[in-house]
Design a protein around this motif. Sequence first.
Motif, PDB file in Angstrom:
ATOM      1  N   UNK A  44       1.458   0.743  -4.693  1.00  0.00           N
ATOM      2  CA  UNK A  44       1.077   1.887  -4.854  1.00  0.00           C
ATOM      3  C   UNK A  44       0.545   2.299  -2.714  1.00  0.00           C
ATOM      4  N   UNK A  45       0.709   1.399  -2.583  1.00  0.00           N
ATOM      5  CA  UNK A  45       0.238   1.123  -1.287  1.00  0.00           C
ATOM      6  C   UNK A  45       1.253   1.401  -0.536  1.00  0.00           C
ATOM      7  N   UNK A  46       1.413   0.935  -0.453  1.00  0.00           N
ATOM      8  CA  UNK A  46       3.583   1.557   0.245  1.00  0.00           C
ATOM      9  C   UNK A  46       3.781   2.845  -0.021  1.00  0.00           C
ATOM     10  N   UNK A  47       3.614   3.223  -1.370  1.00  0.00           N
ATOM     11  CA  UNK A  47       4.105   5.099  -1.951  1.00  0.00           C
ATOM     12  C   UNK A  47       2.793   5.829  -0.765  1.00  0.00           C
ATOM     13  N   UNK A  48       1.728   5.270  -1.016  1.00  0.00           N
ATOM     14  CA  UNK A  48       0.733   6.588   0.148  1.00  0.00           C
ATOM     15  C   UNK A  48       0.528   6.305   1.226  1.00  0.00           C
ATOM     16  N   UNK A  49       0.773   5.165   2.318  1.00  0.00           N
ATOM     17  CA  UNK A  49       0.839   5.311   3.414  1.00  0.00           C
ATOM     18  C   UNK A  49       1.939   5.990   4.207  1.00  0.00           C
ATOM     19  N   UNK A  50       2.821   6.115   4.304  1.00  0.00           N
ATOM     20  CA  UNK A  50       3.836   6.813   4.753  1.00  0.00           C
ATOM     21  C   UNK A  50       4.007   6.547   6.153  1.00  0.00           C
ATOM     22  N   UNK A  51       4.383   4.488   6.162  1.00  0.00           N
ATOM     23  CA  UNK A  51       4.323   4.613   7.022  1.00  0.00           C
ATOM     24  C   UNK A  51       5.764   3.988   7.976  1.00  0.00           C
ATOM     25  N   UNK A  52       6.445   3.973   8.939  1.00  0.00           N
ATOM     26  CA  UNK A  52       7.348   4.167   9.336  1.00  0.00           C
ATOM     27  C   UNK A  52       7.853   3.161   9.759  1.00  0.00           C
ATOM     28  N   UNK A  53       9.157   2.413   9.937  1.00  0.00           N
ATOM     29  CA  UNK A  53       9.219   1.013   9.688  1.00  0.00           C
ATOM     30  C   UNK A  53       8.833   0.502  10.944  1.00  0.00           C
ATOM     31  N   UNK A  54       8.486   1.797  12.162  1.00  0.00           N
ATOM     32  CA  UNK A  54       7.756  -0.100  12.864  1.00  0.00           C
ATOM     33  C   UNK A  54       6.433  -0.476  12.197  1.00  0.00           C
ATOM     34  N   UNK A  55       5.395   0.655  12.653  1.00  0.00           N
ATOM     35  CA  UNK A  55       4.328   0.413  11.397  1.00  0.00           C
ATOM     36  C   UNK A  55       4.309  -0.837  10.485  1.00  0.00           C
ATOM     37  N   UNK A  56       5.524  -0.832   9.771  1.00  0.00           N
ATOM     38  CA  UNK A  56       5.515  -1.047   7.934  1.00  0.00           C
ATOM     39  C   UNK A  56       5.892  -2.833   8.787  1.00  0.00           C
ATOM     40  N   UNK A  57       6.622  -3.481  10.281  1.00  0.00           N
ATOM     41  CA  UNK A  57       6.951  -4.456  10.024  1.00  0.00           C
ATOM     42  C   UNK A  57       5.771  -4.677  10.531  1.00  0.00           C
ATOM     43  N   UNK A  58       4.783  -4.578  10.903  1.00  0.00           N
ATOM     44  CA  UNK A  58       3.629  -4.868  11.692  1.00  0.00           C
ATOM     45  C   UNK A  58       1.955  -5.083  10.408  1.00  0.00           C
ATOM     46  N   UNK A  59       2.458  -4.182   9.119  1.00  0.00           N
ATOM     47  CA  UNK A  59       1.522  -3.790   8.979  1.00  0.00           C
ATOM     48  C   UNK A  59       1.227  -4.851   7.849  1.00  0.00           C
ATOM     49  N   UNK A  60       2.702  -4.873   7.060  1.00  0.00           N
ATOM     50  CA  UNK A  60       2.692  -5.956   5.884  1.00  0.00           C
ATOM     51  C   UNK A  60       2.149  -7.324   4.987  1.00  0.00           C
ATOM     52  N   UNK A  61       2.753  -7.899   6.943  1.00  0.00           N
ATOM     53  CA  UNK A  61       1.744  -9.721   7.442  1.00  0.00           C
ATOM     54  C   UNK A  61       0.463  -9.541   7.040  1.00  0.00           C
ATOM     55  N   UNK A  62      -0.383  -8.038   7.795  1.00  0.00           N
ATOM     56  CA  UNK A  62      -1.650  -7.752   8.169  1.00  0.00           C
ATOM     57  C   UNK A  62      -2.181  -7.694   6.800  1.00  0.00           C
ATOM     58  N   UNK A  63      -1.584  -7.153   5.577  1.00  0.00           N
ATOM     59  CA  UNK A  63      -1.732  -6.622   4.115  1.00  0.00           C
ATOM     60  C   UNK A  63      -1.855  -8.223   3.669  1.00  0.00           C
ATOM     61  N   UNK A  64      -0.623  -8.598   3.390  1.00  0.00           N
ATOM     62  CA  UNK A  64      -0.781 -10.138   2.993  1.00  0.00           C
ATOM     63  C   UNK A  64      -2.017 -11.019   2.712  1.00  0.00           C
ATOM     64  N   UNK A  65      -2.395 -10.927   4.436  1.00  0.00           N
ATOM     65  CA  UNK A  65      -3.760 -11.791   5.140  1.00  0.00           C
ATOM     66  C   UNK A  65      -4.845 -11.342   4.127  1.00  0.00           C
ATOM     67  N   UNK A  66      -4.722  -9.938   3.831  1.00  0.00           N
ATOM     68  CA  UNK A  66      -6.335  -9.036   3.574  1.00  0.00           C
ATOM     69  C   UNK A  66      -6.152  -9.500   2.167  1.00  0.00           C
TER      70      UNK A  66
END
Length: 155
Positions: A44-66
């Motif tokens: 659901x988050x991935x579908x609604x975030x419209x992340x670029x490849x570079x953004x996704x690379x940084x976002x998902x590890x922080x997301x998991x910690x959160x």
Amino acid sequence: MRAFTLAAAVLLGLAPAAPALAQDRPADTLEILLEKIRSDKKLLVATNMSLTEAEAKGFWPVYEEYQTALADINRRTGQMITQYAETGGKVPEELAGKMLDDFVKLEKDRAALLETFRPRFGKVLPATKVARYYQIENKIKAAVMYELASVIPLM
């Protein structure tokens, strides 16, 4: 156990399936179902975030910690709900005071979590996408809180 299972399901955002979860199930089945809920939330988050490849690379590890930190708050909320359910709605005055203190602490911890992670998300995403992510989390929380409010009777 039934109350905790129901609370856990609702807290993880799968309110429609909560009654099915509330039935006694083996721990491994419940764990598989909870993992599915977590992955559905991530989708659901991935579908609604419209992340670029570079953004996704940084976002998902922080997301998991959160999510790990948020899971602790949700676990504590579930414990409080279970404690209330065990009273059968007849909460002694002293316990009511403790539960109220616990509730206020949970809300403060939830706000502190948002504050702590905002700069971390801000290092990997533009402010508009951090705001979007927080909106998504807030919508999920609102849906969960609505469901909890509909099934938990007043003291």
